[in-house]
Design an enzyme around this catalytic site. Structure first.
Site, PDB file in Angstrom:
ATOM      1  N   ASP A  75       0.890  -1.165   0.000  1.00 34.93           N
ATOM      2  CA  ASP A  75       0.000   0.000   0.000  1.00 34.93           C
ATOM      3  C   ASP A  75       0.928   1.215   0.000  1.00 34.93           C
ATOM      4  OD1 ASP A  75      -1.565   2.192   0.673  1.00 34.93           O
ATOM      5  OD2 ASP A  75      -2.839   1.063   2.049  1.00 34.93           O
ATOM      6  N   GLU A 168       1.722   2.714  13.049  1.00 35.61           N
ATOM      7  CA  GLU A 168       0.676   2.628  12.038  1.00 35.61           C
ATOM      8  C   GLU A 168      -0.375   1.720  12.644  1.00 35.61           C
ATOM      9  OE1 GLU A 168      -1.809   1.650  10.191  1.00 35.61           O
ATOM     10  OE2 GLU A 168      -0.709   0.400   8.778  1.00 35.61           O
ATOM     11  N   GLU A 177     -10.234  -2.824  15.500  1.00 34.01           N
ATOM     12  CA  GLU A 177      -9.050  -3.455  16.114  1.00 34.01           C
ATOM     13  C   GLU A 177      -8.509  -2.683  17.306  1.00 34.01           C
ATOM     14  OE1 GLU A 177      -6.047  -5.779  13.946  1.00 34.01           O
ATOM     15  OE2 GLU A 177      -6.774  -4.602  12.261  1.00 34.01           O
ATOM     16  N   HIS A 327      -5.358   0.147   1.153  1.00 38.55           N
ATOM     17  CA  HIS A 327      -5.896  -1.170   1.522  1.00 38.55           C
ATOM     18  C   HIS A 327      -7.039  -1.048   2.533  1.00 38.55           C
ATOM     19  CE1 HIS A 327      -3.336  -0.637   5.051  1.00 38.55           C
ATOM     20  NE2 HIS A 327      -3.993  -1.638   5.617  1.00 38.55           N
TER      21      HIS A 327
HETATM   22  N1  SAH Z   1       4.551  -0.933  11.570  1.00 41.84           N
HETATM   23  C1  SAH Z   1       4.319  -1.985  10.597  1.00 41.84           C
HETATM   24  C2  SAH Z   1       3.165  -2.886  10.977  1.00 41.84           C
HETATM   25  C3  SAH Z   1       1.829  -2.178  11.172  1.00 41.84           C
HETATM   26  S1  SAH Z   1       0.496  -3.310  11.524  1.00 41.84           S
HETATM   27  C4  SAH Z   1       4.119  -1.367   9.229  1.00 41.84           C
HETATM   28  O1  SAH Z   1       3.869  -0.159   9.181  1.00 41.84           O
HETATM   29  O2  SAH Z   1       4.188  -2.065   8.233  1.00 41.84           O
HETATM   30  C5  SAH Z   1       0.394  -3.230  13.270  1.00 41.84           C
HETATM   31  C6  SAH Z   1       1.299  -4.208  13.990  1.00 41.84           C
HETATM   32  O3  SAH Z   1       1.125  -3.981  15.376  1.00 41.84           O
HETATM   33  C7  SAH Z   1       0.979  -5.671  13.754  1.00 41.84           C
HETATM   34  O4  SAH Z   1       2.129  -6.330  13.295  1.00 41.84           O
HETATM   35  C8  SAH Z   1       0.531  -6.203  15.104  1.00 41.84           C
HETATM   36  O5  SAH Z   1       0.947  -7.527  15.375  1.00 41.84           O
HETATM   37  C9  SAH Z   1       1.194  -5.224  16.061  1.00 41.84           C
HETATM   38  N2  SAH Z   1       0.490  -5.015  17.339  1.00 41.84           N
HETATM   39  C10 SAH Z   1      -0.841  -4.810  17.530  1.00 41.84           C
HETATM   40  N3  SAH Z   1      -1.137  -4.650  18.833  1.00 41.84           N
HETATM   41  C11 SAH Z   1       0.046  -4.760  19.498  1.00 41.84           C
HETATM   42  C12 SAH Z   1       0.405  -4.700  20.885  1.00 41.84           C
HETATM   43  N4  SAH Z   1      -0.509  -4.467  21.810  1.00 41.84           N
HETATM   44  N5  SAH Z   1       1.710  -4.868  21.213  1.00 41.84           N
HETATM   45  C13 SAH Z   1       2.650  -5.116  20.256  1.00 41.84           C
HETATM   46  N6  SAH Z   1       2.361  -5.182  18.930  1.00 41.84           N
HETATM   47  C14 SAH Z   1       1.091  -4.989  18.549  1.00 41.84           C
END
Ligand code: SAH
Length: 387
Positions: A75, A168, A177, A327
């Site tokens: 994306d 993000e 979520e 996305h």
């Molecule tokens: N920063 C990355 C991924 C974003 S998606 C990017 O920009 O490509 C968000 C990520 O946060 C996911 O991989 C998910 O597993 C993680 N995540 C969600 N809640 C979380 C929490 N409470 N503690 C640690 N990681 C978390």
């Protein structure tokens, strides 16, 4: 971020594609193949080590699978905006300690380290953290980035305070979520008083569309299925917001800003709200659904930067969108009524948004609307659940 259990997604581009699952007629052939290979060594012997996850692991934690990260990385509206924010504002990052909340593959941490951050702590709770560690090493950033596997809410950070939190966290309909709470938790625990949260603003918008064809296909369908009344399912179907790309030509009214959140100041409670709206028709048409989308911005950059998940504008000369889709697509909320609206007439109402009480990662939406036009009048309350 994207969703592990998308609410409901249609793929218009694939509608005509044939199902590539094997036909029943092939089953015999497949069984024969299995018998013939019965004496060959067990399949496990040929699998590389470390890939011991089963579908059960992914069912509860889809962020462990690379597919969801591939979708997010590809994306470009999303990922390029973060990259531009970081690379074009190096003065923000130079010699700063950064916390990457939900690091995934570590992409944002790598951007920050490359932009001159003193150190980046990358927290990721899924098994993707193991990959992120390897990626950091492979790219020579082991001294600048520490990947911590675990939940933000449970992890011990090696430092007391950080200068920047980057994340993000946005889900479908912005709040699906509920990862925003995790960012706010990290902010309150570790961010310096004069620290930055990136992005720092997020806004949710509402507009109204004509969508007879799809409403018929997905909602009215249940009225008569091979001659049987299955309208009890229709009640459930209409409660599920649909994540999909809306065509610009479908938009009938203006867009209304529902809510702006300041991530640097807000409390978790601010993610629950009731916002009034007034949608004014820009032409005579029918309205079948309201559509929500969001934008995020980084207001502490040298130049205001951000992106929108709003409806792409199509150029008249081609079918390619001028502003690229993300996305997150848009979120479509179908109305029980079809509103026959004339140019200049208005739909007024309010939207109430709150995390579900039983599962705070889900979102409950209450929509109140009324319309008093020349051709029709409606007043109704509808409930939606993003699951
Ligand atoms: N920063 C990355 C991924 C974003 S998606 C990017 O920009 O490509 C968000 C990520 O946060 C996911 O991989 C998910 O597993 C993680 N995540 C969600 N809640 C979380 C929490 N409470 N503690 C640690 N990681 C978390």
């Amino acid at each position: 971020m994207t969703s592990n259990q998308p609410a409901k997604i249609r793929f218009p581009d694939n509608e005509d594609e044939e199902d590539d699952a094997p036909e029943n007629s092939n089953v015999d052939e497949i069984m024969c193949d299995l018998e013939e290979t019965a004496n060959t060594p067990p399949v496990e012997d040929s699998f590389p080590e470390g890939d011991d996850k089963t579908s059960a692991d992914y069912y509860f934690d889809s962020y462990s699978h690379f597919g969801i990260h591939e979708e997010m990385l590809k994306d470009v509206v999303r990922t390029k905006t973060y990259q531009n924010v970081i690379y074009q504002n190096k003065f923000l990052f130079k010699d700063k300690v950064v916390l990457d909340v939900g690091a995934g593959t570590g992409i944002l941490s790598l951007f920050c380290a490359k932009a001159g951050a003193k150190h980046v702590y990358a927290i990721e709770c899924s098994h993707m953290a193991d990959m992120a560690k390897e990626i950091v090493e492979t790219n020579g950033f082991s001294n600048a980035i520490t990947v911590l596997k675990g939940k933000v809410e449970e992890i011990d950070l090696p430092v007391a305070k950080v200068d920047i939190i980057i994340s993000e966290w946005m889900g479908y309909f912005l709040l699906f979520e509920n990862m925003l709470n995790t960012v706010l938790y990290a902010r309150d625990k570790w961010l310096n008083n004069d620290g930055l949260v990136l992005p720092d603003k997020a806004s949710l918008y509402l507009t109204a569309i004509e969508d007879a064809e799809y409403k018929d296909d997905k909602i009215e369908f249940w009225n008569s299925v091979y001659g049987f009344d299955m309208s009890c399912i229709k009640k459930q179907a209409i409660m599920e917001p649909l994540v999909d790309t809306v065509d610009q030509n479908q938009i009938v009214t203006n867009s209304q800003l529902l809510k702006t959140m300041d991530i640097s100041k807000m409390t978790p409670g601010d993610a629950s709200f009731t916002a009034p709206f007034k949608l004014v028709a820009e032409r005579d048409d029918y309205i079948h659904a309201l559509v929500a989308y969001f934008d995020v911005s980084f207001t502490k950059c040298h130049k205001l930067t951000g992106f929108s998940t709003g409806i792409s504008v199509f150029l008249r000369s081609s079918s390619r969108p001028r502003s690229r889709a993300t996305h997150w697509k848009q979120t479509v909320l179908y109305l029980e009524d079809v509103i026959t609206i004339c140019e200049g007439e208005t739909i007024v109402g309010s939207m109430t948004v709150a995390p579900n009480k039983k599962n705070p990662r889900d979102v409950d939406i209450k929509l109140k609307y009324s319309f008093n036009g020349r051709r029709c009048s409606v007043s109704r309350v509808q409930f939606y659940k993003m699951r």
